[in-house]
Structure formats: structure tokens, C-alpha cells
Design a protein around this motif. Sequence first.
Motif, PDB file in Angstrom:
ATOM      1  N   ASN A 173      24.307   0.098  25.720  1.00 15.34           N
ATOM      2  CA  ASN A 173      25.559   0.781  26.055  1.00 15.34           C
ATOM      3  C   ASN A 173      26.199   1.506  24.884  1.00 15.34           C
ATOM      4  OD1 ASN A 173      25.437  -0.202  28.733  1.00 15.34           O
ATOM      5  ND2 ASN A 173      26.399  -2.092  28.094  1.00 15.34           N
ATOM      6  N   LYS A 174      25.440   1.829  23.824  1.00 13.79           N
ATOM      7  CA  LYS A 174      26.044   2.451  22.651  1.00 13.79           C
ATOM      8  C   LYS A 174      25.039   3.349  21.919  1.00 13.79           C
ATOM      9  CE  LYS A 174      28.756  -0.182  20.183  1.00 13.79           C
ATOM     10  NZ  LYS A 174      29.273  -1.171  19.231  1.00 13.79           N
ATOM     11  N   MET A 175      25.535   4.505  21.467  1.00 14.68           N
ATOM     12  CA  MET A 175      24.781   5.395  20.582  1.00 14.68           C
ATOM     13  C   MET A 175      25.530   5.410  19.259  1.00 14.68           C
ATOM     14  SD  MET A 175      24.103   8.561  23.207  1.00 14.68           S
ATOM     15  CE  MET A 175      22.848   9.398  22.257  1.00 14.68           C
ATOM     16  N   LYS A 176      24.841   5.098  18.153  1.00 15.92           N
ATOM     17  CA  LYS A 176      25.487   5.024  16.847  1.00 15.92           C
ATOM     18  C   LYS A 176      24.803   5.981  15.868  1.00 15.92           C
ATOM     19  CE  LYS A 176      26.473   0.963  15.278  1.00 15.92           C
ATOM     20  NZ  LYS A 176      26.365  -0.411  14.799  1.00 15.92           N
ATOM     21  N   ASN A 177      25.501   6.264  14.770  1.00 13.23           N
ATOM     22  CA  ASN A 177      24.952   7.126  13.713  1.00 13.23           C
ATOM     23  C   ASN A 177      24.401   8.442  14.271  1.00 13.23           C
ATOM     24  OD1 ASN A 177      25.523   5.012  11.969  1.00 13.23           O
ATOM     25  ND2 ASN A 177      23.486   4.150  12.163  1.00 13.23           N
TER      26      ASN A 177
END
Length: 118
Positions: free
Chosen positions: A90-94
Motif C-alpha cells: 500500500n505504499k510507494m517510497k523514494n
Amino acid sequence: MFVGDALSKCLDAIIERGEGALDRGLEILETYVIPKGILMPLQSSVEEGDGVEATGDIWLKQKSAVKHFFKLANKYVSYASTISCKLEKNKMKNIKGVKARKKHMPIMLPIREIVVEV
């Protein structure tokens, strides 16, 4: 050297080219419960890319930058010719290579993280 080339050598990933590149990216997004619509504006422009499901790394390279207006979110989004990020559930980072702005805002701001609320 493209960042994906270096990562693929380190992680034994296979770089997809052509239509398979976007399909591979969409498969990995689905694994991490990220909506596919985030990458759909890139449908006709992705040249190569891949991802490593085990680590959540994903990268795409396009012919050129793409701009898109998401009506539902009322935002303009600009995708650079090279996009990369690290995925978690549930997350996209950098995130690198993506900027956005509201319809009446004069500047585009870099997007570094996207969280999907379920």
C-alpha cells in the motif's frame, strides 16, 4: 548507465523491453496492492523497465517525459523519462521522476511517497 541496469546486475533481475516492460511493472504494483492507474498514462511510451518483487524495487524508462491530467484527483502529473521507486504494501517510497500540481497551482512539486488507504 541507466539505474535499472546497475540494479538488475546486483539483483539478478531481468529487464523487460517494449510492451512487456509496462506489463511487468503493473504486475509488481498489483503484488504490493498499488492501483494500476498510477502508471496507465505511460501505456504507449515505456521502452524498458523491470522490478524485483522480493525487494519492491521498480523502474521504468520512457521514450520521453509524459504529462497527464487526472480528473478525479484534479491534478496534473509529469512523469520524467526515467522513473523509479521502492514499493511496500500500500505504499510507494523514494519516488524519482514524478511531479504533480493542482489545476490552478503555478509550480510542480516532486512526489516522493504515495500511500494507498484501504
